[in-house]
Design a protein around this motif. Structure first.
Motif, PDB file in Angstrom:
ATOM      1  N   LEU A  88       0.832  -1.206   0.000  1.00 47.35           N
ATOM      2  CA  LEU A  88       0.000   0.000   0.000  1.00 47.35           C
ATOM      3  C   LEU A  88       0.864   1.254   0.000  1.00 47.35           C
ATOM      4  O   LEU A  88       0.522   2.256  -0.646  1.00 47.35           O
ATOM      5  N   GLU A  89       1.988   1.200   0.678  1.00 49.25           N
ATOM      6  CA  GLU A  89       2.900   2.355   0.659  1.00 49.25           C
ATOM      7  C   GLU A  89       3.450   2.568  -0.751  1.00 49.25           C
ATOM      8  O   GLU A  89       3.559   3.716  -1.216  1.00 49.25           O
ATOM      9  N   LEU A  90       3.803   1.488  -1.422  1.00 47.11           N
ATOM     10  CA  LEU A  90       4.294   1.577  -2.799  1.00 47.11           C
ATOM     11  C   LEU A  90       3.235   2.182  -3.710  1.00 47.11           C
ATOM     12  O   LEU A  90       3.523   3.097  -4.507  1.00 47.11           O
ATOM     13  N   ILE A  91       2.023   1.704  -3.593  1.00 39.57           N
ATOM     14  CA  ILE A  91       0.944   2.180  -4.456  1.00 39.57           C
ATOM     15  C   ILE A  91       0.612   3.641  -4.167  1.00 39.57           C
ATOM     16  O   ILE A  91       0.392   4.430  -5.098  1.00 39.57           O
ATOM     17  N   CYS A  92       0.602   4.006  -2.925  1.00 36.52           N
ATOM     18  CA  CYS A  92       0.305   5.408  -2.582  1.00 36.52           C
ATOM     19  C   CYS A  92       1.413   6.334  -3.074  1.00 36.52           C
ATOM     20  O   CYS A  92       1.136   7.434  -3.572  1.00 36.52           O
TER      21      CYS A  92
END
Length: 389
Positions: free
Chosen positions: A323-327
């Motif tokens: 989720l950090e990567l996607i955000c």
């Protein structure tokens, strides 16, 4: 006076009759086998006026074998109740095509002359009809090559799925997967003949799968009024996936899978690669994702991902890290996005697992989240499948 009026009336009837003898569909399909049927049905349901010239008394489709049934072929097999009886198959197909409002089926006429008419095609039939179509799909009529003076036919068709090259990203149909053969993909660009616009050429033994892909490609050109060399690959791939045609030959992801579309969209980009084992390709949805699995593919699609991967030191990918990567790369809110995804986890995504930020994410979960929040499918590729930035 009466004779004059009668003469005028007679001329008007003749004019109407002559006009009725010329039809102008957007797409003309010539052929009566599996590929021709798939092409005609898809072109019609994609919203353009389509004519199929059977060149015989009716359809002549063959029983369909293989494990990768999807799209129109899967629907056809459902309608025939998986019967391998050729007569039943052709009767069912005839009834089906008769119900399609954008499709005209010509059963008992042969073309006697075929040539170009400007940027379109003109066919004269032995019953006096003329068909002038913008896009022509030849699905197995060998005589057309001589009539149209076509020299350079396509030489490559289905190719084994190979992640060492990038052509698979241009796939518009997952090819055969039958006993003893390797699962294949079919590039949209293999339909085209150099310097021959508005013409798609299929071999006589092509499947409904490839026929359906040809129908969508022709329909796009006909609908938007562009040349076949100008069609939008991504739009056609999206259309085909929405009509449930598999672009990637994942044997373990069936059409009734709740995440079938997301896996197809992400799969055709190669961000998450299938596992090629002998003659099959499996997506392995429950396998856990490692950084090595996705690092280079994501960097190939997103410049910004280089920074994130340089900073991330783990070898596994947790849900939190994903989720950090996607955000970060997809420019989504790091505060609201995890909350949104948690709400969708079971209700929308239909995932069986629990939403746990600390667990290692699996391939199914990553495909679903990527397609929803950072879809690599939306990034264009060239004719060889290389990313265009």
């Amino acid at each position: 006076m009466m004779k004059k009026l009668f003469f005028i009336f007679w001329l008007s009837l003749v004019g109407l009759q002559l006009k009725a003898q010329t039809s102008k569909p957007a797409v003309l399909v010539v052929g009566n086998g599996n590929a021709a049927a798939g092409a005609a049905i898809q072109a019609a349901v994609s919203g353009v006026k389509t004519t199929i010239l059977l060149q015989a008394g009716g359809f002549d489709v063959n029983p369909i074998a293989g494990d990768l049934n999807s799209g129109i072929q899967a629907e056809f097999l459902k309608r025939v109740n998986n019967s391998q009886d050729k007569q039943i198959a052709n009767e069912v197909l005839t009834k089906w095509t008769d119900t399609l409002k954008n499709l005209t089926v010509i059963k008992n006429a042969l073309w006697v002359k075929a040539d170009r008419s400007g940027s379109s095609w003109s066919f004269k039939l032995n019953d006096g009809q003329t068909i002038k179509a913008r896009i022509l799909i030849n699905a197995g009529d060998v005589k057309l090559q001589s009539a149209l003076k076509i020299d350079n036919l396509p030489t490559s068709y289905e190719i084994p799925l190979n992640y060492d090259a990038t052509l698979y990203r241009t796939s518009v149909a997952a090819g055969k997967q039958v006993k003893g053969t390797t699962a294949t993909v079919f590039s949209m660009y293999n339909f085209f003949i150099p310097e021959e616009e508005n013409l798609l050429w299929l071999k006589g033994d092509e499947s409904m799968l490839i026929g359906q892909a040809a129908g969508a490609t022709a329909a796009y050109a006909g609908f938007f009024g562009v040349k076949t060399s100008e069609v939008n690959l991504k739009a056609i791939q999206g259309e085909l996936i929405n009509y449930k045609l598999a672009l990637m030959p994942f044997a373990d992801i069936k059409q009734d899978d709740a995440n079938w579309k997301a896996i197809q969209f992400v799969g055709v980009t190669g961000i998450i690669k299938g596992n090629i084992q002998n003659t099959k390709v499996e997506f392995s949805p429950n396998s856990l994702v490692t950084i090595d699995d996705i690092k280079q593919p994501i960097k190939d699609f997103y410049y910004k991902a280089q920074i994130w991967f340089d900073d991330y030191k783990g070898s596994t990918l947790t849900l939190k890290a994903a989720l950090e990567l996607i955000c970060y790369v997809g420019q989504k809110s790091p505060e609201s996005t995890p909350k949104e995804i948690e709400k969708k986890w079971k209700a929308t995504y239909k995932l069986d697992s629990d939403f746990d930020l600390n667990k290692q994410i699996n391939r199914r979960e990553l495909a679903v989240i990527l397609q929803d929040y950072m879809p690599p499918f939306n990034i264009n590729v060239d004719k060889n499948g290389k990313v265009i930035r």
